[in-house]
Design an enzyme around this catalytic site. Structure first.
Site, PDB file in Angstrom:
ATOM      1  N   ALA A 190      -3.566   3.353   1.930  1.00 47.42           N
ATOM      2  CA  ALA A 190      -4.376   3.459   3.131  1.00 47.42           C
ATOM      3  C   ALA A 190      -5.657   4.204   2.754  1.00 47.42           C
ATOM      4  O   ALA A 190      -5.610   5.372   2.364  1.00 47.42           O
ATOM      5  CB  ALA A 190      -3.613   4.226   4.205  1.00 47.42           C
ATOM      6  N   GLN A 207      -6.577  -1.526   1.368  1.00 47.63           N
ATOM      7  CA  GLN A 207      -6.133  -1.356   2.757  1.00 47.63           C
ATOM      8  C   GLN A 207      -7.058  -0.368   3.452  1.00 47.63           C
ATOM      9  O   GLN A 207      -7.183   0.780   3.017  1.00 47.63           O
ATOM     10  CB  GLN A 207      -4.692  -0.847   2.821  1.00 47.63           C
ATOM     11  CG  GLN A 207      -4.161  -0.852   4.261  1.00 47.63           C
ATOM     12  CD  GLN A 207      -2.786  -0.221   4.404  1.00 47.63           C
ATOM     13  OE1 GLN A 207      -2.576   0.908   3.969  1.00 47.63           O
ATOM     14  NE2 GLN A 207      -1.854  -0.918   5.018  1.00 47.63           N
ATOM     15  N   ARG A 267      -2.071  -5.521   8.641  1.00 43.22           N
ATOM     16  CA  ARG A 267      -0.687  -5.004   8.715  1.00 43.22           C
ATOM     17  C   ARG A 267      -0.409  -4.656  10.163  1.00 43.22           C
ATOM     18  O   ARG A 267      -1.051  -3.763  10.743  1.00 43.22           O
ATOM     19  CB  ARG A 267      -0.489  -3.808   7.790  1.00 43.22           C
ATOM     20  CG  ARG A 267       0.910  -3.224   7.890  1.00 43.22           C
ATOM     21  CD  ARG A 267       1.308  -2.337   6.724  1.00 43.22           C
ATOM     22  NE  ARG A 267       1.968  -3.128   5.685  1.00 43.22           N
ATOM     23  CZ  ARG A 267       2.666  -2.622   4.670  1.00 43.22           C
ATOM     24  NH1 ARG A 267       2.782  -1.319   4.537  1.00 43.22           N
ATOM     25  NH2 ARG A 267       3.236  -3.406   3.773  1.00 43.22           N
ATOM     26  N   TYR A 272      -0.502   4.740  13.057  1.00 42.42           N
ATOM     27  CA  TYR A 272      -1.866   5.231  12.848  1.00 42.42           C
ATOM     28  C   TYR A 272      -2.769   4.720  13.988  1.00 42.42           C
ATOM     29  O   TYR A 272      -2.281   4.113  14.937  1.00 42.42           O
ATOM     30  CB  TYR A 272      -2.354   4.851  11.446  1.00 42.42           C
ATOM     31  CG  TYR A 272      -1.506   5.537  10.389  1.00 42.42           C
ATOM     32  CD1 TYR A 272      -1.415   6.933  10.362  1.00 42.42           C
ATOM     33  CD2 TYR A 272      -0.732   4.815   9.491  1.00 42.42           C
ATOM     34  CE1 TYR A 272      -0.593   7.583   9.446  1.00 42.42           C
ATOM     35  CE2 TYR A 272       0.089   5.460   8.567  1.00 42.42           C
ATOM     36  CZ  TYR A 272       0.152   6.849   8.554  1.00 42.42           C
ATOM     37  OH  TYR A 272       0.975   7.499   7.669  1.00 42.42           O
ATOM     38  N   CYS A 293       0.240   5.564  -0.189  1.00 42.80           N
ATOM     39  CA  CYS A 293      -0.572   6.769  -0.327  1.00 42.80           C
ATOM     40  C   CYS A 293      -0.165   7.528  -1.582  1.00 42.80           C
ATOM     41  O   CYS A 293       1.033   7.711  -1.829  1.00 42.80           O
ATOM     42  CB  CYS A 293      -0.367   7.685   0.875  1.00 42.80           C
ATOM     43  SG  CYS A 293      -1.121   7.066   2.364  1.00 42.80           S
ATOM     44  N   PRO A 316       0.823  -1.215   0.000  1.00 41.40           N
ATOM     45  CA  PRO A 316       0.000   0.000   0.000  1.00 41.40           C
ATOM     46  C   PRO A 316       0.855   1.263   0.000  1.00 41.40           C
ATOM     47  O   PRO A 316       1.819   1.357   0.766  1.00 41.40           O
ATOM     48  CB  PRO A 316      -0.779  -0.109   1.316  1.00 41.40           C
ATOM     49  CG  PRO A 316      -0.728  -1.544   1.688  1.00 41.40           C
ATOM     50  CD  PRO A 316       0.557  -2.074   1.148  1.00 41.40           C
ATOM     51  N   ARG A 338       8.630   1.021  -2.717  1.00 40.40           N
ATOM     52  CA  ARG A 338       9.346   1.987  -3.569  1.00 40.40           C
ATOM     53  C   ARG A 338       9.909   1.373  -4.838  1.00 40.40           C
ATOM     54  O   ARG A 338       9.938   2.040  -5.886  1.00 40.40           O
ATOM     55  CB  ARG A 338      10.434   2.678  -2.743  1.00 40.40           C
ATOM     56  CG  ARG A 338       9.821   3.670  -1.752  1.00 40.40           C
ATOM     57  CD  ARG A 338      10.791   4.071  -0.690  1.00 40.40           C
ATOM     58  NE  ARG A 338      11.104   2.932   0.167  1.00 40.40           N
ATOM     59  CZ  ARG A 338      11.971   2.973   1.170  1.00 40.40           C
ATOM     60  NH1 ARG A 338      12.632   4.074   1.417  1.00 40.40           N
ATOM     61  NH2 ARG A 338      12.187   1.914   1.922  1.00 40.40           N
TER      62      ARG A 338
HETATM   63  C1  LIG Z   1       4.972   6.844  -1.148  1.00 41.81           C
HETATM   64  C2  LIG Z   1       4.693   5.850  -0.062  1.00 41.81           C
HETATM   65  C3  LIG Z   1       3.434   5.769   0.507  1.00 41.81           C
HETATM   66  C4  LIG Z   1       3.148   4.818   1.483  1.00 41.81           C
HETATM   67  N1  LIG Z   1       1.872   4.671   1.951  1.00 41.81           N
HETATM   68  C5  LIG Z   1       1.549   3.622   2.736  1.00 41.81           C
HETATM   69  C6  LIG Z   1       0.190   3.311   3.029  1.00 41.81           C
HETATM   70  O1  LIG Z   1      -0.730   3.956   2.537  1.00 41.81           O
HETATM   71  N2  LIG Z   1      -0.055   2.258   3.829  1.00 41.81           N
HETATM   72  C7  LIG Z   1       0.953   1.471   4.351  1.00 41.81           C
HETATM   73  O2  LIG Z   1       0.687   0.521   5.076  1.00 41.81           O
HETATM   74  N3  LIG Z   1       2.245   1.734   4.074  1.00 41.81           N
HETATM   75  C8  LIG Z   1       2.548   2.762   3.253  1.00 41.81           C
HETATM   76  N4  LIG Z   1       3.852   2.961   2.882  1.00 41.81           N
HETATM   77  C9  LIG Z   1       4.879   2.037   3.363  1.00 41.81           C
HETATM   78  C10 LIG Z   1       5.108   0.908   2.333  1.00 41.81           C
HETATM   79  O3  LIG Z   1       3.927   0.157   2.093  1.00 41.81           O
HETATM   80  C11 LIG Z   1       6.226  -0.028   2.773  1.00 41.81           C
HETATM   81  O4  LIG Z   1       5.834  -0.682   3.955  1.00 41.81           O
HETATM   82  C12 LIG Z   1       7.548   0.710   3.014  1.00 41.81           C
HETATM   83  O5  LIG Z   1       7.786   1.704   2.028  1.00 41.81           O
HETATM   84  C13 LIG Z   1       8.721  -0.262   3.011  1.00 41.81           C
HETATM   85  O6  LIG Z   1       8.805  -0.928   1.765  1.00 41.81           O
HETATM   86  P1  LIG Z   1       9.894  -0.506   0.627  1.00 41.81           P
HETATM   87  O7  LIG Z   1      11.240  -0.566   1.310  1.00 41.81           O
HETATM   88  O8  LIG Z   1       9.713  -1.566  -0.430  1.00 41.81           O
HETATM   89  O9  LIG Z   1       9.573   0.861   0.150  1.00 41.81           O
HETATM   90  C14 LIG Z   1       4.164   3.942   1.940  1.00 41.81           C
HETATM   91  C15 LIG Z   1       5.458   4.058   1.401  1.00 41.81           C
HETATM   92  C16 LIG Z   1       5.722   4.987   0.403  1.00 41.81           C
HETATM   93  C17 LIG Z   1       7.110   5.029  -0.179  1.00 41.81           C
END
Ligand SMILES: Cc1cc2nc3c(=O)[nH]c(=O)nc-3n(C[C@H](O)[C@H](O)[C@H](O)COP(=O)(O)O)c2cc1C
Length: 366
Positions: free
Chosen positions: A57, A99, A232, A184, A25, A23, A326
């Site tokens: 989210a 989510q 989560r 949250y 945002c 997920p 990412r």
């Molecule tokens: C732009 C962005 C928005 C995110 N929004 C959410 C979200 O809405 N809900 C959530 O559980 N995690 C959110 N995350 C966290 C990611 O889902 C993930 O857990 C975190 O970035 C680690 O993974 P990565 O190392 O592959 O980026 C967000 C991360 C990024 C980079």
């Protein structure tokens, strides 16, 4: 042991592989309505070969948004635009997941790209609101000051999650995740660092976990039996005196007893000024601990970027599913590229429309 490109069946739903879009945002909604951005963004990642494509989210109440531009599912009017997204994701062979979230005291804050030029807290005149939390303490001095949730307020939130789950099913989503991490609302209740309540929703482990357990119970009751429900969960606050992995294991057991099918293992962000031990796959040991300790299927997330790394996480039985965030922004076609790297041509499900670019026999056609 299964590999990255083996299907995963949970209840009545089968993911074509063990790769999910975590997920994220997008801050691209008006009054909670998803926009064309969501169709293109999530649709591209479905076309890119992911097995599971999760929405960001998605707020269950207007004051459960993080920013005024967050997506929502608190109104029936949100169902039609989400249905368009879910339908396209399914048409590309991925499972659409939503989510469900409530930001609690982290609500009414600015979109990230506006935070360097404007104050973090959004005032009511600019579409902000008074957020709620377990108590009246803000996340940090720049954040809005929350109001402590009353028993009636908690009942309303349970009802909002229940109704949101029904709308997610109505919109055609086939996988649902309750967001109980990242500082949250639900995490604010779970962590001893942020929950200082003296009623039945605070105190010891039973009180602090009560809201999350009740939310999952309410969501499960409104979500079709044949569809998977994930949660989560925070697995570490990375702060002395905070929530830790043993807490996550015990919570996972209790959530599984309520009908949660998979625990998505993340951590952190409940208090400010914490240094995280970020490294490739840094949260995978937490997922592995929950999988072993609670005996439940888990998803691993965090700095998973390399196909061999992802394959090893699944193949070694450390997690049932990997979620990429990412890296999926950098490369929406990551799963198709990973299939090439791992020598799985059968999993290279490029859209027919792109065949000229990827299938040698088509290359010389004009
Ligand atoms: C732009 C962005 C928005 C995110 N929004 C959410 C979200 O809405 N809900 C959530 O559980 N995690 C959110 N995350 C966290 C990611 O889902 C993930 O857990 C975190 O970035 C680690 O993974 P990565 O190392 O592959 O980026 C967000 C991360 C990024 C980079």
């Amino acid at each position: 042991m299964a590999g990255l490109f083996d299907p995963l069946t949970v209840r009545g739903v089968t993911l074509r592989n063990r790769i999910g879009v975590s997920p994220m945002c997008q801050y691209s909604s008006t009054d909670g309505h998803p926009s064309d951005w969501h169709l293109v963004h999530l649709g591209s990642r479905a076309a890119g070969g992911a097995g599971l494509v999760m929405t960001e989210a998605t707020a269950v109440t207007p004051d459960g948004r993080i920013s005024p531009a967050d997506a929502g599912i608190w109104a029936d009017a949100h169902v039609a635009p989400w249905a368009r997204v879910a339908e396209f994701v399914k048409a590309r062979g991925a499972v659409p997941g939503m989510q469900l979230a409530h930001s609690g005291r982290k609500g009414s804050t600015r979109e990230p790209w506006l935070r360097s030029s404007r104050p973090l807290a959004v005032p009511p005149a600019e579409g902000g609101w008074s957020p709620v939390g377990p108590g009246p303490e803000p996340f940090d001095p720049a954040s809005p000051t929350p109001e402590a949730l009353t028993p009636d307020g908690i009942t309303d939130i349970l009802e909002a999650f229940r109704r949101a789950a029904g709308r997610a099913a109505w919109a055609g989503f086939e996988w649902l995740e309750v967001h109980a991490a990242h500082g949250y609302l639900l995490h604010q209740f779970l962590s001893p660092l942020t929950n200082r309540r003296h009623d039945g929703y605070g105190g010891g482990f039973d009180g602090r976990t009560r809201l999350t357990v009740e939310v999952v119970r309410a969501v499960r009751a409104a979500w079709p039996d044949r569809l998977p429900l994930a949660v989560r969960v925070p697995c570490e606050d990375w702060t002395p005196g905070g929530w830790a992995v043993d807490d996550a294991v015990e919570l996972a057991r209790r959530l599984a007893a309520e009908g949660a099918d998979l625990i998505d293992c993340s951590s952190g962000h409940v208090v400010p000024n914490v240094t995280y031990p970020v490294a490739p796959g840094w949260q995978v040991p937490l997922a592995e601990a929950v999988r072993r300790g609670a005996g439940v299927p888990v998803a691993a997330v965090g700095a998973i970027t390399d196909p061999h790394q992802a394959e090893a996480i699944v193949r070694d039985g450390r997690a049932d599913l990997v979620l990429l965030a990412r890296e999926m922004l950098r490369d929406p076609y990551w799963p198709l590229h990973a299939a090439r790297v791992l020598g799985r041509p059968d999993a290279e499900s490029w859209p027919d429309q792109y065949g000229y670019a990827v299938r040698p026999a088509h290359r010389e056609k004009s």
